[in-house]
Design an enzyme around this catalytic site. Structure first.
Site, PDB file in Angstrom:
ATOM      1  CG  HIS A   1      -0.036   4.220   4.857  1.00  0.00           C
ATOM      2  ND1 HIS A   1      -0.675   3.582   5.624  1.00  0.00           N
ATOM      3  CD2 HIS A   1      -0.821   5.237   4.270  1.00  0.00           C
ATOM      4  CE1 HIS A   1      -2.072   4.090   5.726  1.00  0.00           C
ATOM      5  NE2 HIS A   1      -2.050   5.087   4.881  1.00  0.00           N
TER       6      HIS A   1
ATOM      7  CG  HIS B   1      -0.245  -0.028   2.387  1.00  0.00           C
ATOM      8  ND1 HIS B   1       0.416  -0.782   2.964  1.00  0.00           N
ATOM      9  CD2 HIS B   1      -0.207   0.948   3.570  1.00  0.00           C
ATOM     10  CE1 HIS B   1       0.628  -0.631   4.406  1.00  0.00           C
ATOM     11  NE2 HIS B   1       0.191   0.533   4.610  1.00  0.00           N
TER      12      HIS B   1
ATOM     13  CG  HIS C   1      -4.148   0.036   6.796  1.00  0.00           C
ATOM     14  ND1 HIS C   1      -3.957   0.363   8.095  1.00  0.00           N
ATOM     15  CD2 HIS C   1      -2.722   0.268   6.092  1.00  0.00           C
ATOM     16  CE1 HIS C   1      -2.856   1.253   8.176  1.00  0.00           C
ATOM     17  NE2 HIS C   1      -2.337   1.240   7.108  1.00  0.00           N
TER      18      HIS C   1
ATOM     19  CG  ASP D   1       5.141   3.016   7.336  1.00  0.00           C
ATOM     20  OD1 ASP D   1       4.038   3.342   6.753  1.00  0.00           O
ATOM     21  OD2 ASP D   1       4.867   2.111   8.486  1.00  0.00           O
ATOM     22  CG  HIS D   2       4.167   0.016   4.166  1.00  0.00           C
ATOM     23  ND1 HIS D   2       3.975  -1.245   4.669  1.00  0.00           N
ATOM     24  CD2 HIS D   2       3.753   0.863   5.437  1.00  0.00           C
ATOM     25  CE1 HIS D   2       3.569  -1.190   5.938  1.00  0.00           C
ATOM     26  NE2 HIS D   2       3.301   0.231   6.383  1.00  0.00           N
TER      27      HIS D   2
ATOM     28  CG  ASP E   1       0.782  -1.266   7.779  1.00  0.00           C
ATOM     29  OD1 ASP E   1       1.727  -2.148   8.121  1.00  0.00           O
ATOM     30  OD2 ASP E   1       0.885  -0.180   7.697  1.00  0.00           O
TER      31      ASP E   1
ATOM     32  CG  HIS F   1       4.101  -1.719  11.418  1.00  0.00           C
ATOM     33  ND1 HIS F   1       4.999  -0.649  11.598  1.00  0.00           N
ATOM     34  CD2 HIS F   1       3.355  -1.557  10.258  1.00  0.00           C
ATOM     35  CE1 HIS F   1       4.597   0.160  10.603  1.00  0.00           C
ATOM     36  NE2 HIS F   1       3.810  -0.362  10.027  1.00  0.00           N
TER      37      HIS F   1
HETATM   38 FE    FE Z   1       2.925   0.717   8.170  1.00  0.00          FE
HETATM   39 ZN    ZN Z   2       0.148   1.437   6.490  1.00  0.00          ZN
END
Ligand code: FE
Ligand code: ZN
Length: 250
Positions: A54, A52, A111, A56-57, A130, A168
């Site tokens: 985001h 996805h 999400h 942090d990905h 996530d 995570h």
């Molecule tokens: Fe994340």
């Molecule tokens: Zn995420």
């Protein structure tokens, strides 16, 4: 296929998949640890798999493409325009191969609206970003409880022994919450004790398995009589939404 778990940022995991001399990476939060691992293992990066959009990905996409400009960037068709360097747009049911390994695409929104998972049926590995966490699930930023129940049900339908690589290290906090809503679940209590010990000695709790999650993760347990009583409903979506709401405030 060998899976290498690379810690990144404060609590992310990046997964480096090794097959022969080739590598693919799942959700590179940051390019640096991936480039270091590729060098150490003498691997060529041929693909990036994003679950996805985001940061942090996908934060490492650009840096990896600078070093490996020919790497393909796989991501959801619904995320086009928000994945740096995306070259391949995936939808539910798509199949492709990475180094002769078949890969199946699951569309699992909730999400985020475009979230996908990568499932390797031959080796029994699932990379679910996530959406499903060990002991929990992602927050509903761009989706409804009904969508998330449908997405999580797709994951529950996979074989119990499937290795679940979530993005995570949230397990301890998730289980701290889980025992408050299902205190009489023995398997959950045992898992909570084991995870406390693992984290105290600095061990990762990822991967988990679908079987362990079905037995102990309250966000998958909308069929549980005690959670139905707690939520005062027999309806899967209502039970899920109730438990998710409690977790949001925990
Ligand atoms: Fe994340
Ligand atoms: Zn995420």
């Amino acid at each position: 296929m060998q899976v290498h778990r690379l810690p990144a940022l404060s609590d992310n995991y990046i997964f480096l998949l090794e097959e022969g001399k080739q590598a693919a990476v799942v959700d590179p939060a940051d390019a640096t640890p991936v480039l270091e691992a590729l060098k150490r293992l003498h691997l060529e990066l041929v693909a990036i798999f994003n679950t996805h959009h985001h940061a942090d990905h996908v934060g490492g996409n650009r840096g990896l493409l600078e070093a490996f400009p020919n790497a393909a960037v796989y991501a959801s068709r619904a995320d086009q325009g928000r994945i740096p360097g995306q070259t391949i747009a995936l939808k539910a049911g798509d199949r492709f191969t990475f180094a002769h390994q078949p890969v199946e695409v699951l569309f699992i929104p909730g999400h985020t609206s475009g979230h996908i998972a990568y499932y390797f049926p031959q080796s029994g590995n699932l990379f679910c970003g996530d959406t499903l966490f060990a002991g929990g699930c992602g927050r509903l930023f761009e989706g409804t409880p009904a969508q998330m129940v449908d997405s999580l049900q797709q994951l529950k339908n996979l074989p119990a022994e499937t290795q679940v690589w979530c993005a995570h290290e949230y397990t301890l906090n998730n289980l701290r919450f889980a025992v408050t809503v299902e205190p009489e679940n023995r398997a959950l209590q045992e898992r909570y004790t084991a995870v406390q010990a693992s984290r105290q000695s600095g061990e990762a709790t990822v991967p988990t398995t679908i079987g362990v999650e079905i037995a102990t993760n309250p966000l998958l347990r909308w069929d549980s009589p005690s959670l139905r009583t707690l939520a005062k409903s027999q309806d899967a979506v209502k039970v899920f939404a109730y438990v998710r709401g409690l977790k949001d405030k925990f």
